[in-house]
Scaffold this active site. Structure first.
Site, PDB file in Angstrom:
ATOM      1  N   SER A  11     -71.986  -1.393  90.821  1.00  0.00           N
ATOM      2  CA  SER A  11     -71.336  -0.536  89.643  1.00  0.00           C
ATOM      3  C   SER A  11     -72.118   0.622  89.695  1.00  0.00           C
ATOM      4  CB  SER A  11     -71.928  -1.634  88.396  1.00  0.00           C
ATOM      5  OG  SER A  11     -71.408  -2.724  88.428  1.00  0.00           O
ATOM      6  N   GLY A  12     -71.618   1.318  88.726  1.00  0.00           N
ATOM      7  CA  GLY A  12     -72.232   2.962  88.521  1.00  0.00           C
ATOM      8  C   GLY A  12     -71.387   4.104  89.091  1.00  0.00           C
TER       9      GLY A  12
ATOM     10  N   THR B  91     -71.528   6.116  92.028  1.00  0.00           N
ATOM     11  CA  THR B  91     -71.666   6.266  93.332  1.00  0.00           C
ATOM     12  C   THR B  91     -70.517   5.254  93.966  1.00  0.00           C
ATOM     13  OG1 THR B  91     -74.013   7.035  93.349  1.00  0.00           O
ATOM     14  CG2 THR B  91     -72.759   6.506  95.496  1.00  0.00           C
TER      15      THR B  91
ATOM     16  N   ASP C  31     -73.619  -1.076  97.089  1.00  0.00           N
ATOM     17  CA  ASP C  31     -73.940  -0.958  95.401  1.00  0.00           C
ATOM     18  C   ASP C  31     -74.933   0.484  95.451  1.00  0.00           C
ATOM     19  OD1 ASP C  31     -74.948  -3.051  92.860  1.00  0.00           O
ATOM     20  OD2 ASP C  31     -74.134  -0.971  92.817  1.00  0.00           O
TER      21      ASP C  31
ATOM     22  N   ASP D 111     -80.774   3.427  91.590  1.00  0.00           N
ATOM     23  CA  ASP D 111     -81.619   4.307  90.492  1.00  0.00           C
ATOM     24  C   ASP D 111     -82.711   5.187  91.691  1.00  0.00           C
ATOM     25  OD1 ASP D 111     -79.910   4.194  88.386  1.00  0.00           O
ATOM     26  OD2 ASP D 111     -80.987   2.055  88.162  1.00  0.00           O
TER      27      ASP D 111
ATOM     28  N   GLY E  73     -79.925  -0.836  87.604  1.00  0.00           N
ATOM     29  CA  GLY E  73     -79.929  -1.371  86.156  1.00  0.00           C
ATOM     30  C   GLY E  73     -79.690  -0.116  85.263  1.00  0.00           C
TER      31      GLY E  73
ATOM     32  N   GLU F   3     -75.185  -7.639  89.619  1.00  0.00           N
ATOM     33  CA  GLU F   3     -75.343  -6.757  91.081  1.00  0.00           C
ATOM     34  C   GLU F   3     -76.110  -7.584  91.898  1.00  0.00           C
ATOM     35  OE1 GLU F   3     -76.721  -3.487  89.518  1.00  0.00           O
ATOM     36  OE2 GLU F   3     -74.976  -2.167  89.663  1.00  0.00           O
TER      37      GLU F   3
END
Ligand code: DER
Length: 233
Positions: free
Chosen positions: A30-31, A33, A84, A87, A98, A106
């Protein structure tokens, strides 16, 4: 922007290196990228028949909108590769995740994979977790326990400098995760022993999942501003 170029180059390189027609099941993180990872997958028709396992509603949308075949982790508990974002990543491949409040699914999908591959822009590279990413360690908590957890993290071997309940922007009240929980961002400054902190936090009543991924990733791809990519294994 140089950050977006970094994200895209890392994502494309990781997909080209790790996803091929031999793969049966691939986990999609997720996110922002991972958006570029799906972009690259869609450019390669030979990856069309792979089953893609999501890690959030956002990840589900990427798979569905991309016209890819989605599978659940219940159906496909054995995943070949999970890709994935992150951060922050230290030199031992300890990772803070997160930022998007998706770390539970994830971690589930990352653990189920034979290979867990991190993709990130250059800002995520760090000598010590907590020194570059200053928004704290995301801790998903059961809503009724958020105060209890805030209290009990005061007694960890490394004391937090502060912890805050993550409030939503386009919704009144706290962020509610895809699992129906709250998120506490626990600020520690530089984290001395991420694995120890993770172990201690997981024992606290009310903690659902902690955004520290230790000893899980096989490799991290960092996209630089100039479009070059370097990896950490
Ligand atoms: O929330 C998450 O765990 C995301 O994977 C996050 O860590 C990375 O998000 P980004 O790719 O948008 O920086």
């Amino acid at each position: 922007s140089s950050v977006e170029i970094g994200k895209q180059r890392a994502a494309h390189q990781a997909v080209d290196d790790y996803i091929n027609s031999e793969c049966k099941v691939v986990g999609i993180g997720s996110g922002s990228t991972v958006v570029y990872a799906v972009e690259r997958i869609l450019q390669r028709p030979e990856l069309k028949d792979i089953i893609y396992v999501p890690t959030s509603f956002q990840s589900k949308l990427l798979i569905v909108e991309g016209g890819l075949t989605m599978g659940s982790i219940e159906q496909y508990p054995d995943i070949d590769v999970t890709i994935d974002g992150a951060d922050e990543v230290d030199s031992q491949l300890n990772v803070i995740k997160g930022g998007g409040a998706c770390q539970f699914q994830e971690k589930l999908v990352a653990e189920a994979a034979k290979k867990f591959v991190i993709i990130a822009d250059y800002r995520k590279k760090s000598s010590q977790l907590g020194t570059e990413w200053t928004k704290g360690v995301p801790v998903e908590v059961v809503p009724i326990a958020y105060k209890s957890v805030m209290k009990s993290i005061e007694n960890l071997s490394q004391k937090p400098l502060k912890s805050t309940l993550r409030m939503a922007i386009n919704k009144a009240g706290p962020v509610v995760t895809d699992n129906g929980n709250f998120v506490i961002d626990a600020h520690f400054g530089g984290i001395e022993d991420p694995a120890q902190l993770l172990r201690e936090m997981k024992l606290l009543t009310g903690v659902y999942e902690v955004g520290l991924f230790c000893n899980m990733a096989e490799i991290a791809y960092f996209g630089e501003a100039d479009g070059s990519v370097n990896t950490l294994t």
